[in-house]
Scaffold this motif. Structure first.
Motif, PDB file in Angstrom:
ATOM      1  N   ASN A  57       0.812  -1.186  -0.318  1.00 57.62           N
ATOM      2  CA  ASN A  57       0.065   0.144   0.312  1.00 57.62           C
ATOM      3  C   ASN A  57       1.032   1.363   0.190  1.00 57.62           C
ATOM      4  O   ASN A  57       0.504   2.206   1.001  1.00 57.62           O
ATOM      5  N   ARG A  58       1.568   1.168  -0.704  1.00 55.97           N
ATOM      6  CA  ARG A  58       2.414   2.220  -1.446  1.00 55.97           C
ATOM      7  C   ARG A  58       2.043   2.991  -2.307  1.00 55.97           C
ATOM      8  O   ARG A  58       1.678   2.986  -3.137  1.00 55.97           O
ATOM      9  N   VAL A  59       2.646   4.720  -2.284  1.00 53.27           N
ATOM     10  CA  VAL A  59       2.551   5.061  -3.440  1.00 53.27           C
ATOM     11  C   VAL A  59       3.142   5.123  -4.385  1.00 53.27           C
ATOM     12  O   VAL A  59       4.602   5.126  -4.213  1.00 53.27           O
ATOM     13  N   VAL A  60       3.256   5.058  -5.600  1.00 50.20           N
ATOM     14  CA  VAL A  60       3.932   5.108  -6.594  1.00 50.20           C
ATOM     15  C   VAL A  60       4.432   6.638  -7.477  1.00 50.20           C
ATOM     16  O   VAL A  60       3.318   7.394  -7.879  1.00 50.20           O
ATOM     17  N   SER A  61       5.293   6.648  -7.847  1.00 51.47           N
ATOM     18  CA  SER A  61       5.801   7.619  -9.007  1.00 51.47           C
ATOM     19  C   SER A  61       5.973   7.170 -10.641  1.00 51.47           C
ATOM     20  O   SER A  61       6.912   6.289 -10.661  1.00 51.47           O
ATOM     21  N   VAL A  62       5.523   7.197 -11.248  1.00 57.61           N
ATOM     22  CA  VAL A  62       5.255   6.834 -12.427  1.00 57.61           C
ATOM     23  C   VAL A  62       5.840   7.487 -14.184  1.00 57.61           C
ATOM     24  O   VAL A  62       5.633   8.842 -14.594  1.00 57.61           O
ATOM     25  N   HIS A  63       6.785   7.045 -13.898  1.00 53.16           N
ATOM     26  CA  HIS A  63       7.358   7.564 -15.961  1.00 53.16           C
ATOM     27  C   HIS A  63       7.232   6.838 -16.554  1.00 53.16           C
ATOM     28  O   HIS A  63       6.229   6.233 -16.998  1.00 53.16           O
TER      29      HIS A  63
END
Length: 233
Positions: free
Chosen positions: A113-119
């Motif tokens: 349940n973590r935040v994802v930073s997406v390219h």
């Protein structure tokens, strides 16, 4: 003074000369691209920094069983660790391999349940399908710039992180994109130290962006700060 955030940069031991107001940031999301950067970021001692770990689509060869376990262990041992920068890029590398690595890292982010930073470069449809149906804490779309996919990404409650790269477009295109981004999903980033030759600081970036869309720098900075606070508390 309005509080500032940076929703995407890369762990900075030496602050770039052109980031004049780095010291004024309240909070920053620091991402890495390769596995050999993970230990370096772990060692940075800055209470403002939200640390994200992952394998960038340019470096999918780093996604070994050993590094998959390392990322699992990092997320297990640090409940504040997030996942990023991960994603897909049709301008560099093989899409098939990128897809597998992206999905496996999303699986870990969802499990913890973590935040994802997406390219996402030119792979909006595939990225969108990979994100649909997942229960993630939040999704930050790094250096966002796609008009045509803004609505479906909004439906997934993604956050749109705007970088100084957007200023290379015409004022009309900048205004059209910014007008379409929901107020409660807007974030500002630098991608520092890769923030571009015309960048001199977050306030300057917000001021130049605000001049194009008819909003004050303080208003944009405050909105971004509140939205990042909603993600991380």
């Amino acid at each position: 003074m309005v509080l500032m955030i940076d929703s995407h940069l890369h762990g900075i031991e030496d602050v770039p000369d052109n980031y004049s107001d780095y010291g004024e940031l309240k909070r920053m999301v620091s991402c890495v691209a390769k596995a050999d950067e993970w230990d370096r970021q772990l060692a940075i001692d800055d209470p403002r920094m939200i640390k994200s770990y992952g394998i960038h689509p340019w470096y999918v060869e780093d996604w070994t069983l050993e590094n998959k376990k390392r990322l699992f262990d990092i997320l297990t041992n640090d409940p504040t660790a997030q996942v990023g920068e991960i994603g897909m890029d049709n301008k560099r590398g093989q899409i098939l391999g990128q897809t597998m690595v992206f999905i496996q890292q999303l699986d870990l982010a969802e499990h913890f349940n973590r935040v994802v930073s997406v390219h996402d470069i030119g792979c909006e449809k595939m990225v969108l399908e990979s994100l649909r149906g997942r229960k993630l804490k939040a999704i930050i779309l790094h250096s966002y710039g796609s008009d045509s996919y803004l609505k479906p990404y909004s439906e997934l409650e993604c956050y749109f992180s705007i970088s100084p790269r957007l200023l290379s477009r015409s004022d009309m295109r900048v205004k059209r994109l910014m007008d379409a981004i929901p107020e409660d999903r807007l974030l500002l980033e630098t991608d520092s130290p890769n923030c571009g030759k015309d960048f001199s600081g977050m306030r300057d970036f917000a001021s130049r962006l605000g001049n194009i869309i008819g909003r004050s720098a303080d208003e944009l900075l405050s909105t971004a700060e509140q939205n990042l606070g909603r993600i991380f508390g």
